[in-house]
Motif scaffolding. Structure first.
Motif, PDB file in Angstrom:
ATOM      1  N   PRO A  74       0.810  -1.223   0.000  1.00  0.00           N
ATOM      2  CA  PRO A  74       0.000   0.000   0.000  1.00  0.00           C
ATOM      3  C   PRO A  74       0.841   1.270   0.000  1.00  0.00           C
ATOM      4  CG  PRO A  74      -0.909  -1.579   1.530  1.00  0.00           C
ATOM      5  CD  PRO A  74       0.420  -2.122   1.091  1.00  0.00           C
ATOM      6  N   PRO A  75       0.484   2.186  -0.895  1.00  0.00           N
ATOM      7  CA  PRO A  75      -0.712   2.175  -1.737  1.00  0.00           C
ATOM      8  C   PRO A  75      -0.487   1.633  -3.148  1.00  0.00           C
ATOM      9  CG  PRO A  75       0.286   4.334  -1.832  1.00  0.00           C
ATOM     10  CD  PRO A  75       1.164   3.503  -0.909  1.00  0.00           C
ATOM     11  N   ASN A 106      -9.251  -5.839   5.442  1.00  0.00           N
ATOM     12  CA  ASN A 106      -7.924  -5.267   5.182  1.00  0.00           C
ATOM     13  C   ASN A 106      -7.842  -3.781   5.477  1.00  0.00           C
ATOM     14  OD1 ASN A 106      -6.924  -7.743   3.985  1.00  0.00           O
ATOM     15  ND2 ASN A 106      -8.093  -7.231   2.150  1.00  0.00           N
ATOM     16  N   TRP A 134      -4.642  -0.480   6.392  1.00  0.00           N
ATOM     17  CA  TRP A 134      -4.249   0.687   5.596  1.00  0.00           C
ATOM     18  C   TRP A 134      -4.492   1.972   6.380  1.00  0.00           C
ATOM     19  CZ3 TRP A 134      -7.944  -1.147   1.163  1.00  0.00           C
ATOM     20  CH2 TRP A 134      -7.525  -2.405   0.700  1.00  0.00           C
ATOM     21  N   GLN A 149      -2.406   5.017   5.071  1.00  0.00           N
ATOM     22  CA  GLN A 149      -2.370   4.749   3.630  1.00  0.00           C
ATOM     23  C   GLN A 149      -3.752   4.556   3.026  1.00  0.00           C
ATOM     24  OE1 GLN A 149      -0.124   1.216   4.318  1.00  0.00           O
ATOM     25  NE2 GLN A 149       1.843   2.145   3.829  1.00  0.00           N
ATOM     26  N   LEU A 150      -4.784   4.828   3.798  1.00  0.00           N
ATOM     27  CA  LEU A 150      -6.132   4.488   3.342  1.00  0.00           C
ATOM     28  C   LEU A 150      -6.533   5.258   2.094  1.00  0.00           C
ATOM     29  CD1 LEU A 150      -8.791   3.030   3.648  1.00  0.00           C
ATOM     30  CD2 LEU A 150      -9.491   4.739   5.334  1.00  0.00           C
ATOM     31  N   THR A 169      -4.462   4.306  -1.021  1.00  0.00           N
ATOM     32  CA  THR A 169      -4.750   2.948  -1.484  1.00  0.00           C
ATOM     33  C   THR A 169      -6.110   2.894  -2.166  1.00  0.00           C
ATOM     34  OG1 THR A 169      -3.430   2.033   0.324  1.00  0.00           O
ATOM     35  CG2 THR A 169      -4.937   0.533  -0.793  1.00  0.00           C
TER      36      THR A 169
END
Length: 276
Positions: free
Chosen positions: A134-135, A154, A158, A163-164, A167
């Protein structure tokens, strides 16, 4: 056993309607070859209802994110192998970005799944494989190539690593216009319309939807298929206190087994056909 195996190719060849797809998925989900531990989790993860809710069809190009032990891969790969294509995006296995012991453990499990897929090619079919660090995907994936992207538990990782958003943008880019992004995630306790209580592993549903919509996804449906009202979401080690992890070992083990696996949101997003 012989009669069970004999049914599989017949169902695969004629499964052209939603009713037949459900029948085929049920056979795969209940396959004794999956092992007792995986079969036991069907009651919590509801794979047939979940995949039907997302709209999985056998001719689709599907990307499954971080399958690790392959719990869902065992069902999806045989379902699409004759008419479609499954690609798994596993944990990076070269050790470059295994930030902690947990990541290294997941990478080892991912490597085992890869070997299993290779060794059992007749069962899994020709499964594509990339890494999700990620990402980013390694190697970089071309845009607009998958009919469906699936993520099972998952997203909280993240988010914890900051990193949400990035990603989600990467996933949006590789999904075809009109394609589906299906997500199952541990759901945090909602306190008010504006606040929630989230211990380790849980994510606020409204927040997660807002991030997905920020990159361009549209929420088209949500389901309580994987809800668990017994989950109080206030455990010492967060979601990992519950099965299957049971992070506290023997401490209150029976109580946590009685609760079962976590309360989960089940969200279906689409990538709009026309981009603004």
């Amino acid at each position: 056993m012989c009669s069970f195996l004999a049914v599989l190719p017949v169902l695969s060849a004629v499964a052209q309607t939603p009713e037949q797809w459900r029948e085929r998925l049920t056979v795969l989900a209940e396959n004794p070859k999956r092992g007792a531990a995986h079969l036991h989790r069907n009651q919590y993860r509801n794979p047939v209802d979940t995949l039907m809710f997302f709209g999985l069809e056998p001719q689709m190009s599907v990307l499954e994110l971080w399958p690790v032990r392959g719990w869902y891969t065992e069902i999806i790969a045989p379902f699409v192998k004759d008419q479609g294509q499954l690609t798994i995006a596993h944990f990076r296995q070269d050790g470059v970005n295994n930030l902690d012991e947990r990541s290294a453990f997941w990478a080892r499990l991912s490597a085992r799944l890869e070997q299993r897929i290779i060794q059992q090619a007749d069962e899994f079919g020709d499964v594509g494989r990339v890494a999700l660090d990620p990402p980013n995907f390694i190697p970089v994936l071309a845009p607009d190539q998958f009919d469906m992207i699936l993520s099972f538990r998952n997203v909280h990782i993240w988010h914890q690593r900051g990193q949400l958003l990035a990603t989600m943008q990467t996933l949006f880019d590789v999904l075809k216009p009109g394609g589906t992004f299906g997500m199952v995630e541990h759901r945090a306790a909602r306190v008010t319309d504006l606040t929630s209580y989230a211990v380790e592993g849980y994510t606020d549903e409204a927040f997660l939807i807002s991030v997905a919509e920020r990159v361009g996804f549209q929420l088209v449906a949500s389901s309580e298929i994987n809800a668990n009202p017994k989950d109080t979401k206030d455990y010492t080690k967060g979601v990992y206190t519950l099965p299957p992890t049971l992070a506290l070992g023997l401490e209150n083990r029976d109580a946590y087994l009685a609760i079962g696996e976590s309360d989960r949101m089940t969200l279906k997003f689409v990538k709009p056909l026309e981009q603004e």
